[in-house]
Scaffold this active site. Structure first.
Site, PDB file in Angstrom:
ATOM      1  N   LYS A  79      16.960 -22.726  50.796  1.00 11.32           N
ATOM      2  CA  LYS A  79      17.577 -21.854  51.804  1.00 11.32           C
ATOM      3  C   LYS A  79      18.983 -22.371  52.074  1.00 11.32           C
ATOM      4  O   LYS A  79      19.198 -23.587  52.136  1.00 11.32           O
ATOM      5  CB  LYS A  79      16.731 -21.876  53.072  1.00 11.32           C
ATOM      6  N   SER A 154      13.943 -15.427  59.071  1.00  8.26           N
ATOM      7  CA  SER A 154      15.257 -15.508  58.458  1.00  8.26           C
ATOM      8  C   SER A 154      15.240 -16.022  57.019  1.00  8.26           C
ATOM      9  O   SER A 154      16.213 -15.830  56.305  1.00  8.26           O
ATOM     10  CB  SER A 154      16.160 -16.429  59.297  1.00  8.26           C
ATOM     11  N   SER A 178      10.570 -18.222  61.000  1.00 10.50           N
ATOM     12  CA  SER A 178      11.426 -17.904  59.854  1.00 10.50           C
ATOM     13  C   SER A 178      10.859 -18.287  58.495  1.00 10.50           C
ATOM     14  O   SER A 178      11.383 -17.858  57.470  1.00 10.50           O
ATOM     15  CB  SER A 178      12.796 -18.562  60.023  1.00 10.50           C
TER      16      SER A 178
END
Lengths: 487, 96, 478
Positions: A79, A154, A178
Site C-alpha cells: 500500500k 482505503s 481499511s
C-alpha cells in the site's frame, strides 16, 4: 504451467521444486500488471527493475539450498502509505506525488531480508481516508470482480491487486476498517492485527492510536505465513509490544471444536444487506456443526462507535498531517509570497477534499471550547467500548460480525456526496480499532450480483492464532473464491 | 453549531484555505457531522478515565547514543526548495 | 501610590544529553546547517519518536534538585501550532501531567532569604533556528536544534523584585550546572528565560494584568527587563491606563520592550496526548538512584563553607555560584587546609588570572598545584611576592610549584648564621647609613634591611632580618 491465483504456500513449493524460477514468477506478475492495471488501477508505482533484481537474488538464495523463508522469491506489493527507500511513496496524494523516502518501513525491510520481491506501490484512498479507494489523486481503483464496482477502501489497491492476480500477497493498513472492508469487497483474506503487534514505523500516519499494518492474502494460511514474518517488537515504534516469536501456523487446522463464538446483537440488529446476514448465519451454523457453540452477546456501547471513531481519528489526523507544510518535503506552492500563503496554498492544493474535511473536523474537535464535548468525551467513550469488548471476550473466544452493510457498491456514484452517511457505514469495523483488537476478514462466497461477501472474526488482543484457526475452518466450509473461476 | 465563520476560523487554525464557493458545503457537512457526534454528550461517562493509550506498554526508551550521521544531501533532496543547505521560507516578518 | 511587583519566570534549559530527545542525532551546538538532522527530527512522513531515557533522568534530576515532587505516571502531549522552526507543526511537550511539580528554590536577596515556588518542570523538544537570508528575501531554517531535549521550569509568581528575579535565575543556573543537567551556555541559548510580570497597588490581593517577555538570555537582561517593564506598567496605571495582556520582546541593546505581533488563533494549541509515545512511569528505585547522583548543591555548600570552614558569606557566595570554582576550591583545600587563605587567593589572584587569560588557566594550574603553592606560602617557605610569581608561571606552564621554587631559588633563607653574617657585612659596608641611623634617621633602617634582602635575592624572612639587624645596630651603639 498454471500459476493463476496460487497461494504463497503453493508457489513456495513450486519454487523449491524448481517448477518455476523466481525471475519467471516475477515476470508473470509484471506481465499481469502491464495487461490489467489499466483497468483496475491498483498500482500507483511499479518498480520493474528492482523487482527483477530482487528476484535474481531470491533465486540465488533458493539455489543455495539453505533454509529459506516461505516468502523468499514471492512477489508482493505494498500500500502506498508505507515508506519504501528510493521508491516513490505518495499516500495517493498530490501532496506526496514526488516524495521518494530515504528510508523504508520496518516491515518492508523485514520482507526484503526474507527475500520477498517487491513489485510496486498500491493505490488507496488519500492518506487512508475513505472506503472506496476513489479518493485518490491517481484515480479510483476498480473491483476485479466487476469493474463497475469499487474495490473498497482505503486499501482498495491492496485487495484488488490480489483478486486480479497482480501480486502474491500485499501489505495494507487498517485505521477503521481499511484492510477488512476492501478484503471483503474483493473476496480475499485480510487481517487487522492487534494494535502494537506489527511495527508502524514507516507507515505514514493517519491516526496514530488506531493505525495498524497487516497482510492481505489469498487464504488464511498465507495470512499466517505473512504475519509470521512481519509481526514483532520494533524499537523504532514505542507502542510496539515485546513478545516472543509465535508461529501463527501452529494449530491453524485444529478445527473449531469447543470454540465459543459470540454474535453481538448490536451488530446483527442493524440494517445491513440480507444476503450478508444470511451468509454469516449460515457460516456460524456450520461452525457449530463442527463443534463450535454460538452465543448472542451484547456490546451496548458499540452504537457510539462512529462518532467516537471519527472524532479521535480526525483529531489525530489533523495533527499528523500538519507537517505537510511545503518546507521539508511534499508539494509546495511556488507562488506563495509570504509564510501564510506558503502554508495555506501548499496544503489546500496538495490535499484532496476528504482529507481537508477530516482535518477541519479534527481541528474543530480539539479546539478550545469544543474539546471537552468532542475529543475528551470520545476518549472516555473509547474506554467504554474497549472495556465492553474485553469483558465479552472473557466469556467467548471470538466474535463474528459483518464487515460493511453492503457488498461492493457502484463506482463513480454519489458515494462521497454525503460524508456522514459514508462514515456511518464504518460501524462494524471501527470499533475493533478503538479497542485495539485483532480481526480477520474471510470470504463467504458471492452474492446474487456475483460480488464477494465477507465476514470478520474479532478476537482477544494478541490472539491472532485463534482467528486463523476459526478462519481456516470457515474457509474449508465456504471455499475460496477466485474471479473467473467457478467455486 | 458550525457555520461558514466556524469553517473559516478552523481552516485558519489548520493552515488551510477553503475556496469561497466551497465554504457553504464544508459548513453544511461539518454541521451535520458535529451534530451527529454530539450524541456522545448523552452518554454518562462520569468516572471513566479517558483512554489515552491503547497498549499497556510504558517506559519505551532509547539509550542516549548518537547513531545518526550527517545525511544532509539525502534529506534536503526531499525539499522543493533549499538554499546553501538551508530550508527556506518566504520572509518571516517577526523574527525569533 | 506604592506598587508591588509580581514576577514569575519560565526557564528553558537544554539538557546535556549526547543525542536528541527522540532520535539518535547529535545534540550539539553549532555544526553545519542541517547536518545534525534525520528523518525523525525533520518530521518526515512515517517516522516515529522514541524517548531518550537520559533526557527523562536529567529532567527528574533537575526536579529533585529543586525540591520537586515527581509524577509517578506522566505522559507526553502534542502542542499544535504552525511555525517553520517546528518540523511536525506540533511540539511534543507535557501538558497536564509534568514530570516534576511543587518544588522550591531558596534565594537570598536584599539581605533576606526566601523560597520561590517551582510550580512544575516538564520535558519537551526544542525548535529549529530561523535566520534572515542575508542575500535574499527569505528566511533560512536550520533544524540542528530541532529535537534537542529541553526542560521548562515554571516558577510560582513569588518573585517581588527585579533583583530577586535575577538571583533566582542565577541560583537555578547554578543548580543546573551542579547537577550536570545543562551546560548553561547562555550565549548559545542553552539556558533562557521568559518573564511574566504584573504590578498591583501594595496591599491589593488580586494580581494585576501580566505581560510576558520572551527569550532573555542573560542575568542582566532579566533584571533590566523586569525593571523596565515594571516601570512601564506603573506609569500606565498612574496615567489611569490599562496594562494589556500581551507578549513583548525585550531588546537588550535598546533597553526597551515592544509588543510582538501574534495571531489570535495561534494561541489555541489543541493539546492532546501524544499517541506515538507511551506513559512514563517513575518508580522509587529510580528516584533513589537519581537522588544519590546529585552532588552537594550550591545552597548547601555555601552554608557549609560559612559554618564549617568559616569563610565569609560574601566569599562563600562567589565561590559556590560557579561549580567549577567551587570544585576547584574544594580540591585545593584538600591539599592546603588553611581555608581562609585558599579562599582569599582564589577570589583575588586566581580570578584575576582567569579574567586576564581565560578559563584555561584553571586547567593548567590544577587545584592540586594551587593547593601545594598555598602550603608553601602558608608555612612561610616563600614570600607573598614569590607566591604570586609562582602562580603566574604555573598557570602558564603547568610546572610543579615545588620544582619551580627550587629552580628559581625562591625558598625563604632562614639560616641564622648565614643571615647574621650578611647583616654584619651590610652594616660594615654601609657606614653612612649606620651613622644616619645612629643620629636618629629611622629611614636608614629600611635601607639597610633592603640591602640585606637584596643579598638574599629577596628570599629573606623580614621578621628575622629585622630582629638580627636591630641586634647588630644595637651592639654597635653600646
Amino acid at each position: 504451467m498454471n500459476i493463476y491465483s496460487r497461494t504463497i504456500k503453493e508457489i513456495n513449493k513450486m519454487l523449491i521444486n524448481r517448477e518455476i524460477g523466481a525471475v519467471e514468477l516475477t515476470r508473470y506478475f509484471l506481465d499481469n500488471i502491464k495487461r490489467k492495471n489499466k483497468e483496475i488501477n491498483c498500482y500507483i508505482t511499479v518498480c520493474e527493475d528492482k523487482a527483477l533484481r530482487k528476484a535474481e537474488e531470491a533465486q540465488k538464495l533458493i539455489d543455495s539450498g539453505e533454509n529459506i523463508s516461505p516468502l523468499c522469491g514471492i512477489p508482493y506489493a505494498v500500500k502506498d502509505n508505507f515508506c519504501t527507500e528510493n521508491i516513490r511513496t505518495t499516500c495517493a496524494s498530490k501532496m506526496l506525488e514526488n516524495f521518494i523516502p530515504p528510508y523504508s518501513a520496518t516491515i518492508v525491510n523485514k520482507l526484503e531480508e526474507k527475500g520477498a520481491v517487491i513489485l510496486g506501490k498500491l493505490n488507496m484512498d488519500e492518506f487512508g481516508m475513505g472506503c472506496s479507494s476513489e479518493n485518490s489523486f491517481f484515480g479510483p481503483v476498480y473491483n476485479p470482480w466487476n469493474q463497475e464496482y469499487v474495490a473498497g477502501g482505503s486499501s482498495g489497491g491492496s485487495a484488488a491487486a490480489l483478486a486480479a492476480d497482480l501480486a502474491g500477497f500485499t501489505l495494507a493498513s487498517d485505521t477503521g476498517g481499511s484492510i477488512r472492508q476492501p478484503a471483503a469487497f474483493c473476496g480475499v483474506v485480510g487481517l487487522k492485527p492487534t494494535y502494537g503487534l506489527v511495527s508502524r514505523h514507516g507507515l505514514i500516519a493517519f491516526a496514530s492510536s488506531l493505525d495498524q499494518a497487516g497482510p492481505m492474502t489469498r487464504d488464511v494460511t498465507d495470512c499466517a505465513i505473512v504475519l509470521n514474518e512481519i509481526a514483532g517488537y520494533d524499537p523504532m515504534d514505542s507502542v510496539s509490544v515485546r513478545k516472543g516469536f509465535e508461529n501463527y501456523l501452529d494449530g491453524i487446522d485444529r478445527g473449531v471444536d469447543g470454540i465459543k463464538i459470540g454474535m453481538p446483537e448490536e451488530f446483527f440488529n442493524t440494517d445491513f444487506a440480507p444476503e450478508i446476514k444470511e451468509a454469516i448465519f449460515k457460516a456460524a451454523e456450520e461452525l457449530c456443526q463442527h463443534g463450535a457453540r454460538s452465543y448472542e452477546v451484547s456490546l451496548p456501547s458499540v452504537k457510539h462507535t462512529v462518532p467516537c471513531y471519527y472524532i479521535i481519528s480526525s483529531a489525530e489526523a489533523s495533527s499528523n498531517l500538519a507537517r505537510y507544510d511545503g518546507i521539508r518535503f511534499g508539494y509546495r506552492n511556488p507562488d506563495a509570497r509570504n509564510l501564510d500563503e506558503l502554508y495555506k496554498f501548499s496544503r489546500s492544493e496538495g490535499f484532496g477534499k476528504e482529507v481537508k474535511r477530516r482535518i477541519i473536523l479534527g481541528t474543530f474537535a480539539l479546539s478550545s471550547g469544543h474539546n471537552d464535548k468532542l475529543y475528551s468525551k470520545a476518549l472516555k467513550v473509547r474506554r467504554l467500548i474497549s472495556d465492553e469488548f474485553k469483558n465479552i471476550l472473557e466469556k467467548v473466544d471470538c466474535l463474528v460480525a459483518p464487515v460493511y452493510p453492503t457488498t461492493a457498491f457502484k463506482a463513480g456514484g454519489d458515494n462521497c456526496k454525503d460524508p456522514l452517511k459514508m462514515y456511518l457505514s464504518d460501524i462494524y469495523t471501527a470499533a475493533v480499532n478503538l479497542a485495539g483488537l485483532p480481526a480477520l476478514t474471510v470470504p463467504l462466497g458471492l452474492d446474487s450480483k456475483g460480488l464477494p461477501i465477507g465476514m470478520q472474526i474479532i478476537g482477544k488482543a494478541f490472539c491472532e492464532k485463534l482467528l486463523f484457526q476459526v478462519g481456516h475452518a470457515i474457509e474449508k466450509i465456504a471455499g475460496r473464491i477466485i474471479p473467473g473461476v467457478k467455486s | 453549531m458550525a457555520d461558514i465563520d466556524t469553517v473559516k476560523k478552523v481552516a485558519d487554525l489548520a493552515a488551510l484555505s477553503i475556496e469561497e464557493n466551497e465554504l457553504e458545503e464544508y459548513a453544511r457537512d461539518l454541521d451535520a457531522i458535529i451534530g451527529y457526534m454530539e450524541q456522545l454528550s448523552l452518554i454518562d461517562t462520569g468516572n471513566i478515565a479517558p483512554m489515552e493509550h491503547i497498549v499497556s506498554v510504558t517506559n519505551a526508551f532509547r539509550e542516549d547514543e548518537v547513531t545518526n550521521t550527517d545525511r544532509r544531501e539525502d534529506l534536503l533532496k526531499s525539499a522543493a526548495v533549499t538554499k546553501n543547505n538551508y530550508y527556506i521560507v518566504p520572509n518571516v516578518v517577526e523574527q525569533i | 501610590m506604592p506598587y508591588e511587583i509580581v514576577i514569575g519566570l519560565e526557564i528553558h534549559a537544554e539538557l546535556n544529553t549526547k543525542s536528541k530527545i527522540f532520535c539518535g542525532c547529535k545534540n550539539e551546538f553549532g555544526g553545519e546547517p542541517n547536518s545534525n538532522c534525520c528523518p525523525v527530527c525533520l518530521g518526515m512522513p512515517g517516522t516515529l519518536p522514541v524517548l531518550n531515557k537520559e533526557a527523562v533522568i536529567y529532567a527528574i534530576k533537575a526536579g529533585l534538585a529543586m525540591n520537586c515532587r515527581i509524577s509517578e505516571v506522566s505522559k507526553m502531549d502534542r502542542k499544535n501550532y504552525f511555525y517553520p522552526d517546528m518540523p511536525k507543526a506540533y511540539q511534543v511537550s507535557q501538558y497536564d501531567i509534568p514530570l516534576c511539580y511543587d518544588g522550591y528554590v531558596e534565594i537570598e536577596a536584599d539581605g533576606q532569604t526566601k523560597n520561590i515556588g517551582i510550580e512544575r518542570i516538564h520535558l519537551e523538544e526544542d525548535a529549529g533556528k530561523l535566520m534572515h537570508d542575508p542575500n535574499g528575501q527569505g528566511t533560512l531554517i536550520d533544524y540542528n536544534r530541532a529535537g534537542v531535549p529541553l526542560i521548562e521550569i515554571v516558577t510560582r509568581p513569588d518573585i517581588r523584585s527585579p533583583k530577586e528575579a535575577r538571583v533566582l535565575f542565577e541560583n537555578i543556573k547554578s543548580i543546573l550546572e551542579y547537577t550536570g543537567v545543562c551546560d548553561c551556555q547562555m550565549q548559545e541559548g542553552s539556558l533562557r528565560a521568559d518573564v511574566n510580570l504584573s504590578v498591583r497597588p501594595t496591599g491589593q490581593e488580586t494580581l494585576g494584568t501580566r505581560t510576558e517577555m520572551k527569550n532573555l538570555n542573560s542575568f542582566r537582561a532579566v533584571e533590566r527587563a523586569c525593571e523596565a517593564e515594571a516601570k512601564r506598567q506603573i506609569e500606565l496605571l498612574e496615567k489611569g491606563l490599562k496594562v494589556v495582556q500581551e507578549t513583548r520582546r525585550w531588546d537588550d541593546s535598546k533597553q526597551e520592550s515592544y509588543p510582538m505581533r501574534e495571531k489570535e488563533e495561534s494561541l489555541d494549541y489543541r493539546f492532546f496526548p501524544e499517541p506515538d509515545l507511551v506513559p512514563i512511569v517513575v518508580d522509587k528505585t529510580l528516584i533513589k538512584n537519581i537522588k544519590a547522583s546529585i552532588p552537594e548543591l550550591p545552597g548547601a555548600r555555601k552554608k557549609r563553607y560559612i559554618n564549617e570552614l568559616e569563610i565569609p558569606a560574601y566569599d562563600a557566595n562567589i565561590i559556590t555560584s560557579d561549580m567549577k570554582i567551587a570544585d576547584f576550591f574544594e580540591e585545593a583545600t584538600k591539599v592546603c587546609s588553611n581555608y581562609k587563605l585558599v579562599s582569599n587567593w582564589l577570589l583575588t589572584d586566581l580570578l584575576r588570572l582567569v579574567k586576564e587569560k581565560g578559563q584555561d588557566v584553571m586547567q593548567k594550574l590544577t587545584a592540586q598545584k594551587f593547593g601545594e603553592l598555598m602550603v608553601y606560602y602558608d608555612k612561610g617557605e616563600i614570600s607573598q611576592a614569590s607566591a604570586k610569581k609562582v602562580l603566574d608561571i604555573v598557570s602558564e606552564t603547568g610546572e610543579e610549584p615545588g620544582s619551580l621554587i627550587e629552580r628559581l631559588e625562591l625558598k625563604v633563607q632562614r639560616d641564622e648564621n648565614l643571615v647574621e653574617s650578611i647583616v654584619k657585612k651590610v652594616v660594615q659596608d654601609n657606614p653612612k647609613a649606620v651613622s644616619d641611623y645612629k643620629s636618629g634617621k629611622t629611614k636608614a633602617f629600611g635601607f639597610l634591611m633592603g640591602r640585606v634582602m637584596a643579598q638574599l635575592k629577596g628570599n629573606g624572612d623580614p621578621e628575622q632580618i629585622k630582629r638580627l639587624l636591630t641586634r647588630e645596630l644595637k651592639s654597635l651603639m653600646e
